[in-house]
Design a protein around this motif. Sequence first.
Motif, PDB file in Angstrom:
ATOM      1  N   ALA A  47       2.202   0.976   7.476  1.00 14.18           N
ATOM      2  CA  ALA A  47       2.570   0.302   6.227  1.00 14.18           C
ATOM      3  C   ALA A  47       2.930   1.343   5.178  1.00 14.18           C
ATOM      4  O   ALA A  47       2.583   2.517   5.297  1.00 14.18           O
ATOM      5  CB  ALA A  47       1.434  -0.592   5.729  1.00 14.18           C
ATOM      6  N   VAL A  48       3.613   0.867   4.130  1.00 17.70           N
ATOM      7  CA  VAL A  48       3.989   1.720   2.999  1.00 17.70           C
ATOM      8  C   VAL A  48       3.495   1.069   1.716  1.00 17.70           C
ATOM      9  O   VAL A  48       3.668  -0.137   1.515  1.00 17.70           O
ATOM     10  CB  VAL A  48       5.517   1.917   2.936  1.00 17.70           C
ATOM     11  CG1 VAL A  48       5.918   2.606   1.634  1.00 17.70           C
ATOM     12  CG2 VAL A  48       6.010   2.724   4.130  1.00 17.70           C
ATOM     13  N   VAL A  49       2.870   1.871   0.849  1.00 21.11           N
ATOM     14  CA  VAL A  49       2.418   1.405  -0.463  1.00 21.11           C
ATOM     15  C   VAL A  49       3.154   2.208  -1.525  1.00 21.11           C
ATOM     16  O   VAL A  49       3.163   3.446  -1.471  1.00 21.11           O
ATOM     17  CB  VAL A  49       0.895   1.588  -0.633  1.00 21.11           C
ATOM     18  CG1 VAL A  49       0.456   1.148  -2.035  1.00 21.11           C
ATOM     19  CG2 VAL A  49       0.141   0.792   0.422  1.00 21.11           C
ATOM     20  N   VAL A  50       3.776   1.524  -2.474  1.00 23.35           N
ATOM     21  CA  VAL A  50       4.486   2.209  -3.552  1.00 23.35           C
ATOM     22  C   VAL A  50       4.014   1.695  -4.903  1.00 23.35           C
ATOM     23  O   VAL A  50       3.660   0.532  -5.054  1.00 23.35           O
ATOM     24  CB  VAL A  50       6.023   2.039  -3.437  1.00 23.35           C
ATOM     25  CG1 VAL A  50       6.541   2.713  -2.186  1.00 23.35           C
ATOM     26  CG2 VAL A  50       6.415   0.566  -3.446  1.00 23.35           C
ATOM     27  N   GLU A  51       3.998   2.596  -5.872  1.00 19.69           N
ATOM     28  CA  GLU A  51       3.687   2.235  -7.260  1.00 19.69           C
ATOM     29  C   GLU A  51       4.804   2.835  -8.110  1.00 19.69           C
ATOM     30  O   GLU A  51       4.664   3.923  -8.675  1.00 19.69           O
ATOM     31  CB  GLU A  51       2.303   2.783  -7.647  1.00 19.69           C
ATOM     32  CG  GLU A  51       1.867   2.465  -9.084  1.00 19.69           C
ATOM     33  CD  GLU A  51       2.232   3.590 -10.053  1.00 19.69           C
ATOM     34  OE1 GLU A  51       2.611   3.255 -11.196  1.00 19.69           O
ATOM     35  OE2 GLU A  51       2.157   4.772  -9.668  1.00 19.69           O
ATOM     36  N   PRO A  52       5.952   2.153  -8.171  1.00 19.62           N
ATOM     37  CA  PRO A  52       7.097   2.697  -8.898  1.00 19.62           C
ATOM     38  C   PRO A  52       7.020   2.407 -10.391  1.00 19.62           C
ATOM     39  O   PRO A  52       6.381   1.445 -10.825  1.00 19.62           O
ATOM     40  CB  PRO A  52       8.279   1.960  -8.269  1.00 19.62           C
ATOM     41  CG  PRO A  52       7.704   0.640  -7.853  1.00 19.62           C
ATOM     42  CD  PRO A  52       6.266   0.893  -7.495  1.00 19.62           C
ATOM     43  N   ALA A  53       7.679   3.254 -11.172  1.00 20.10           N
ATOM     44  CA  ALA A  53       7.890   2.925 -12.571  1.00 20.10           C
ATOM     45  C   ALA A  53       8.875   1.759 -12.635  1.00 20.10           C
ATOM     46  O   ALA A  53       9.587   1.483 -11.667  1.00 20.10           O
ATOM     47  CB  ALA A  53       8.434   4.140 -13.317  1.00 20.10           C
TER      48      ALA A  53
END
Length: 248
Positions: A47-53
């Motif tokens: 899986a991939v977890v992202v916290e983008p602006a």
Amino acid sequence: MNIACLTSTQTAATAIGAHLALAGMDVRHCDDLNALLHAVRQGFLHAVVVEPAEEQIDDWLAILCERLPREVPVVVVSMQMDARTAARAFAGGACDYLPLAQVADLPLRLTAHCAARRLRQSNVLELGGFVLRRDTMSVRRDGVDVLLTPREFALAWALFSSAGNVVSLSRIAAQVWGRDIDISKRTIEQHMYKLRTKLGIGNRPGSRIQAVYGVGYRLEIDEHCGVAAPAGLTARRRADASAYSRPA
């Protein structure tokens, strides 16, 4: 589980990494999008977890959805709950969205999404008395055939294979009509209405197809729920049912 993580803030990176590590997951923190894509190319990601602006979310998701294998889910974490950002995340192909304040739930959600993705790779789905077979495009409810058109079956498969999760309008359009076709919300609503009627979903507590305004649809179904007889019974089954109901 092997999780790749890309964040725009150190606060998010620390919180996400701590909770995933506590759950026994291996976390690979990536410095930028190129590093994340390198991790994707190496494989072995669950899986991939992202916290983008806010200004990054559309670009990040567009690139990830193009490069990631379909069985690898993407979860978006945000510094705060924002309905507009959530809608953009789902529209961009993310399977889930949660604020950083709820990051303790992330390991459980990742496990559920990975299990659901594995399930979608199979040809058979069984849930709440329904059996869907992708190889024959057939549906049975409690042993009774339900007649669906090919598009209705594709729609049912999209919902059942992601039961409990929101299926975005863009994903529905891609899976049912083809990725390059622009489908109106009204058309999707009409097909969703027909599917509800034929499957009998929503006629009893424990099952419903919920519209998430401006985002998509979610199938909520209890494994043990009772569902009213669907409208798509085969003629032979209807005749059999009528014969059993006749007085002796």
